[in-house]
Design an enzyme around this catalytic site. Sequence first.
Site, PDB file in Angstrom:
ATOM      1  N   ASP A  96      11.368  -9.458   3.842  1.00  0.00           N
ATOM      2  CA  ASP A  96      12.307  -8.847   2.898  1.00  0.00           C
ATOM      3  C   ASP A  96      12.546  -7.378   3.210  1.00  0.00           C
ATOM      4  OD1 ASP A  96       9.723  -8.094   2.131  1.00  0.00           O
ATOM      5  OD2 ASP A  96       9.970  -8.605   0.019  1.00  0.00           O
ATOM      6  N   ASP A  99       8.743  -1.232   4.811  1.00  0.00           N
ATOM      7  CA  ASP A  99       8.614   0.017   4.071  1.00  0.00           C
ATOM      8  C   ASP A  99       7.714   0.959   4.892  1.00  0.00           C
ATOM      9  OD1 ASP A  99       8.824   1.718   1.806  1.00  0.00           O
ATOM     10  OD2 ASP A  99       6.932   0.980   1.028  1.00  0.00           O
ATOM     11  N   THR A 103       2.386  -4.006   6.630  1.00  0.00           N
ATOM     12  CA  THR A 103       2.304  -5.469   6.564  1.00  0.00           C
ATOM     13  C   THR A 103       2.769  -6.091   7.881  1.00  0.00           C
ATOM     14  OG1 THR A 103       2.941  -5.232   4.252  1.00  0.00           O
ATOM     15  CG2 THR A 103       2.919  -7.472   5.128  1.00  0.00           C
ATOM     16  N   ARG A 161      13.362 -11.271  -9.055  1.00  0.00           N
ATOM     17  CA  ARG A 161      13.579 -11.881  -7.743  1.00  0.00           C
ATOM     18  C   ARG A 161      14.867 -12.708  -7.711  1.00  0.00           C
ATOM     19  NH1 ARG A 161       8.902 -11.284  -4.654  1.00  0.00           N
ATOM     20  NH2 ARG A 161       6.936 -11.398  -5.772  1.00  0.00           N
TER      21      ARG A 161
HETATM   22  P1  5GP Z   1       4.933  -2.237   3.964  1.00  0.00           P
HETATM   23  O1  5GP Z   1       3.710  -2.911   4.429  1.00  0.00           O
HETATM   24  O2  5GP Z   1       6.033  -2.180   4.984  1.00  0.00           O
HETATM   25  O3  5GP Z   1       4.643  -0.884   3.369  1.00  0.00           O
HETATM   26  O4  5GP Z   1       5.433  -3.031   2.717  1.00  0.00           O
HETATM   27  C1  5GP Z   1       6.049  -4.245   2.797  1.00  0.00           C
HETATM   28  C2  5GP Z   1       6.040  -4.922   1.469  1.00  0.00           C
HETATM   29  O5  5GP Z   1       6.032  -3.987   0.365  1.00  0.00           O
HETATM   30  C3  5GP Z   1       7.301  -5.716   1.297  1.00  0.00           C
HETATM   31  O6  5GP Z   1       7.161  -7.002   1.837  1.00  0.00           O
HETATM   32  C4  5GP Z   1       7.490  -5.705  -0.202  1.00  0.00           C
HETATM   33  O7  5GP Z   1       6.796  -6.782  -0.773  1.00  0.00           O
HETATM   34  C5  5GP Z   1       6.878  -4.399  -0.671  1.00  0.00           C
HETATM   35  N1  5GP Z   1       7.897  -3.359  -0.863  1.00  0.00           N
HETATM   36  C6  5GP Z   1       8.102  -2.264  -0.119  1.00  0.00           C
HETATM   37  N2  5GP Z   1       9.134  -1.542  -0.573  1.00  0.00           N
HETATM   38  C7  5GP Z   1       9.609  -2.214  -1.642  1.00  0.00           C
HETATM   39  C8  5GP Z   1      10.709  -1.991  -2.532  1.00  0.00           C
HETATM   40  O8  5GP Z   1      11.497  -1.029  -2.460  1.00  0.00           O
HETATM   41  N3  5GP Z   1      10.879  -2.930  -3.499  1.00  0.00           N
HETATM   42  C9  5GP Z   1      10.064  -4.006  -3.641  1.00  0.00           C
HETATM   43  N4  5GP Z   1      10.338  -4.848  -4.637  1.00  0.00           N
HETATM   44  N5  5GP Z   1       9.036  -4.250  -2.815  1.00  0.00           N
HETATM   45  C10 5GP Z   1       8.812  -3.365  -1.824  1.00  0.00           C
END
Ligand code: 5GP
Length: 172
Positions: A96, A99, A103, A161
Site C-alpha cells: 500500500d 513510508d 517494512t 479501509r
Molecule cells: P514503513 O515500514 O515503510 O515505515 O511503513 C509501511 C507501513 O506503515 C504501511 O504498510 C502502512 O501500513 C503504514 N503506513 C505508513 N504510512 C501510512 C499512512 O500515511 N497511512 C496509513 N494508513 N498507514 C501508513
Amino acid sequence: MAVDVFVSEEKIQKRVVELAEQINRDYAGKELMIVGILNGAFMFCADLIRHIKVPVQLEFMSASSYGDGTESSGNVKINMDVKKEMTGKHVLLIEDIVDTGLTLSSLMHLLEKRNPASLKLCSLLYKPARIKHQVKIDYLAFEIEDHFVIGYGLDYAGAYRELPYIGIYKND
Ligand code: 5GP
C-alpha cells in the site's frame, strides 16, 4: 475527525490500468506470482490483478511495523507468510505505502533468500520525505507529500479501509 479527498477514485483507477499495462509488457511470456501485503494492499491488489493479462498465481502475506497510531513503532513482524514455494518464480510484491521503508526493505531482504527468479515491488504510494531505509520501487502509482493517508485499503486504527479514494486523515 475530517477526511479530505486526496487522490480521487477516478484518478486511482486510471493509474491502476496504466501500471497493469506496464506490468503486462514487462512480464510478457512469463508467469507471475503476485504477493499482496495485507491488510493495506488488498484493494489495490484486487483492482490491479483484474487488468493483468499474464498467468498469475495470487498469494498474500502480512507484516506490520505500525501499531494503532500514526507513528512507526520501528518493529517489523511477519504475521502471515506465503505458503507457496517462491524458488524460480517471478515474484511481484504489492504494497500500500512505502513510508520509512522499514517494512519493505526487511521483507525484500527476507524474500530474496528464497531464490525467486525475480523479485519486484509495486507500491500504491511512496512518501520520499519519510524514507529511512532505501527500497527500490519498480512500479509506483503515486508519490505523495508527508501526510497520514487513509482509504483505498489504508486504515487509521482499523477504520476507513473501505473508502474508494485516498484521503488525508485530520484529527480535528
Ligand atoms: P514503513 O515500514 O515503510 O515505515 O511503513 C509501511 C507501513 O506503515 C504501511 O504498510 C502502512 O501500513 C503504514 N503506513 C505508513 N504510512 C501510512 C499512512 O500515511 N497511512 C496509513 N494508513 N498507514 C501508513
